[in-house]
Design a protein around this motif. Structure first.
Motif, PDB file in Angstrom:
ATOM      1  N   VAL A   1      39.700  43.422  36.221  1.00  0.00           N
ATOM      2  CA  VAL A   1      40.143  42.099  35.784  1.00  0.00           C
ATOM      3  C   VAL A   1      40.979  42.210  34.517  1.00  0.00           C
ATOM      4  N   GLU A   2      41.748  41.163  34.278  1.00  0.00           N
ATOM      5  CA  GLU A   2      42.525  41.055  33.045  1.00  0.00           C
ATOM      6  C   GLU A   2      41.753  40.182  32.058  1.00  0.00           C
TER       7      GLU A   2
ATOM      8  N   SER B   1      46.977  40.606  27.617  1.00  0.00           N
ATOM      9  CA  SER B   1      45.706  40.847  28.305  1.00  0.00           C
ATOM     10  C   SER B   1      45.492  42.342  28.499  1.00  0.00           C
TER      11      SER B   1
ATOM     12  N   ARG C   1      33.680  35.535  37.377  1.00  0.00           N
ATOM     13  CA  ARG C   1      34.775  34.682  37.823  1.00  0.00           C
ATOM     14  C   ARG C   1      35.807  34.578  36.708  1.00  0.00           C
ATOM     15  N   THR C   2      37.006  34.180  37.074  1.00  0.00           N
ATOM     16  CA  THR C   2      37.980  33.865  36.032  1.00  0.00           C
ATOM     17  C   THR C   2      37.442  32.694  35.220  1.00  0.00           C
TER      18      THR C   2
ATOM     19  N   VAL D   1      38.132  36.215  30.723  1.00  0.00           N
ATOM     20  CA  VAL D   1      38.684  36.735  31.975  1.00  0.00           C
ATOM     21  C   VAL D   1      39.724  35.746  32.497  1.00  0.00           C
ATOM     22  N   VAL D   2      40.970  36.202  32.604  1.00  0.00           N
ATOM     23  CA  VAL D   2      42.052  35.300  33.007  1.00  0.00           C
ATOM     24  C   VAL D   2      42.543  35.565  34.421  1.00  0.00           C
ATOM     25  N   GLY D   3      42.030  36.591  35.073  1.00  0.00           N
ATOM     26  CA  GLY D   3      42.445  36.842  36.449  1.00  0.00           C
ATOM     27  C   GLY D   3      42.109  38.255  36.877  1.00  0.00           C
ATOM     28  N   GLU D   4      42.391  38.525  38.136  1.00  0.00           N
ATOM     29  CA  GLU D   4      42.169  39.858  38.676  1.00  0.00           C
ATOM     30  C   GLU D   4      43.356  40.742  38.355  1.00  0.00           C
TER      31      GLU D   4
ATOM     32  N   SER E   1      39.339  26.677  36.193  1.00  0.00           N
ATOM     33  CA  SER E   1      40.574  27.296  36.694  1.00  0.00           C
ATOM     34  C   SER E   1      41.811  26.470  36.380  1.00  0.00           C
TER      35      SER E   1
ATOM     36  N   LEU F   1      42.920  27.317  32.922  1.00  0.00           N
ATOM     37  CA  LEU F   1      43.528  28.652  32.858  1.00  0.00           C
ATOM     38  C   LEU F   1      44.963  28.614  33.371  1.00  0.00           C
TER      39      LEU F   1
ATOM     40  N   CYS G   1      45.117  30.342  25.392  1.00  0.00           N
ATOM     41  CA  CYS G   1      43.714  30.288  25.816  1.00  0.00           C
ATOM     42  C   CYS G   1      42.802  29.782  24.708  1.00  0.00           C
TER      43      CYS G   1
END
Length: 421
Positions: free
Chosen positions: A16-17, A30, A44-45, A62-65, A91, A94, A112
């Motif tokens: 994840v990022e 990130s 989860r994001t 966590v901002v995404g995969e 979400s 984000l 963020c």
């Protein structure tokens, strides 16, 4: 939640990022982290997590995969655990942070940070109190083999009468010490659970309940047009109304319609000085469903109000500029009162405009944006001429009075007459 026990969970995101909460050189982007197997079924994001960063452990979001493979020879570090069990940033916010990063030319970490109240990213969660509940029926207490004195019997009766338990501190005040409560918990007499206890941003003030007022023909027409847009789940409408034309009552009745449809609403005012008057009007109409957010609240009060919104306890948000980022679930209506005011512009990074952010949120959530002003901004007037915004005019005051007549004074003549005051 930390990694412990057998690592036998379904595999979810593996990399994840994460953006970290550090204002240091090189941390304005990130970073990729591995997700340990023990977290892959829950991460989860939007989750706040603990991550190793250099020689220390910091909190990150966590901002995404991670979409790209790590460089050859680069060993990614693992996430250490969750700061809170549930994701802190939904979400849609984000996605809004990503839009802000592009629109306002700011780094993703900067965008963020404004999504969270003071201290939450650092691990200062909502205030909780230990809550004690009876775990058995009153007639089953004797079967637990406990020796109960008069104080204990009285306390158990109070717990039963409370129908939902009572704060641990109240039991202590009744003479039941901590060791006794722990014993009762071990034998199954009581349950001790953490319970969110919000501070009161109104300082104990109460406001009399109000009812909808009768509308003038112009007000009724404006409300109907607003409700049409809300029903369609789109659109921006400008209430161009003179001072005293009853824009606030339109706001209140439009919000009531929004709530009846099962959706939330947000009202922004330009200045803190306007907030007390607005609080009286909106709390008087919607009670505890209103959450208040502005900079004169303490950090703890802002976190508690934010948490009430995040959990759905409050579905009407009232605040100044930064309240536009409140985690309102399923918003159906955004309102900007005095939309022309320059205080809706943020001067520090990220340098956003609350009107633009509100419109972006409305568009992505299928909601309506309602702008109110007696002197709309030039940008808004231009969009009205381009037919990008619907306009409803309120030309008369509700009470029928006329506005003050302007009088022009030639100050040159005043000076010539010796008036230098």
């Amino acid at each position: 939640m930390d990694c412990a026990g057998p690592l036998d969970f379904p595999v979810g995101m593996e990399r994840v990022e994460v953006v970290v909460n550090l204002a240091v050189k090189g941390a304005d982007r990130s970073f990729s982290y591995l997700v340990p197997p023990c977290l892959r079924d829950v991460l989860r994001t939007g989750h706040l997590v603990r991550v190793p960063f250099g020689r220390r452990v910091v909190h990150g979001l966590v901002v995404g995969e991670a979409e790209t493979e790590p460089e050859d020879g680069l060993n990614l570090k693992e996430i250490g655990g969750l700061v809170y069990h549930e994701p802190s940033v939904p979400s849609d916010l984000l996605n809004l942070a990503g839009w802000m990063s592009s629109r306002y030319l700011c780094f993703m970490p900067q965008a963020c940070r404004v999504m969270l109240p003071p201290g939450l990213w650092e691990g200062k969660g909502p205030r909780e109190t230990a809550w004690v509940e009876l775990a058995v029926k009153v007639d089953e207490v004797g079967g637990l083999g406990l020796r109960l004195g008069k104080k204990a019997v009285s306390a158990i009766d109070s717990l039963a009468a409370a129908n939902g338990g009572m704060a641990r501190k109240d039991l202590l005040a009744m003479g039941i010490d901590g060791k006794r409560i722990s014993l009762w918990q071990r034998v199954g007499l009581v349950r001790v659970i953490p319970r969110f206890q919000a501070r009161d941003p109104l300082g104990g003030k109460t406001y009399p309940a109000t009812v909808p007022l009768p509308l003038t023909q112009e007000q009724a027409a404006a409300l109907r047009r607003t409700e049409e847009l809300m029903g369609a789940g789109k659109g921006v409408i400008l209430l161009h109304g003179v001072t005293g034309s009853g824009k606030t009552e339109i706001y209140l009745q439009a919000i009531a319609r929004c709530l009846r449809n099962g959706r939330g609403a947000m009202v922004l005012v330009p200045e803190i000085s306007l907030t007390p008057q607005a609080v009286q009007r909106f709390v008087g109409r919607f009670g505890k469903r209103v959450a208040v957010l502005h900079s004169r609240l303490s950090d703890g009060e802002r976190r508690d109000e934010w948490w009430r919104i995040r959990t759905g306890e409050a579905d009407v948000v009232l605040g100044t500029r930064s309240a536009v980022f409140a985690p309102l679930a399923n918003p159906g209506l955004f309102i900007l009162d005095e939309e022309h005011e320059p205080s809706y512009k943020q001067e520090e990074h990220p340098q956003y405009h609350a009107r633009e952010v509100a419109e972006q949120r409305a568009e992505k959530n299928g909601a309506t944006l309602l702008l109110g002003s007696a002197t709309p901004s030039l940008e808004t007037f231009r969009r009205v001429k381009e037919q990008a915004i619907v306009i409803q005019r309120l030309t008369a005051r509700v009470n029928g009075t006329r506005p003050p007549r302007p009088l022009l004074v030639d100050m040159r003549r005043e000076l010539a007459a010796g008036n230098r005051g």
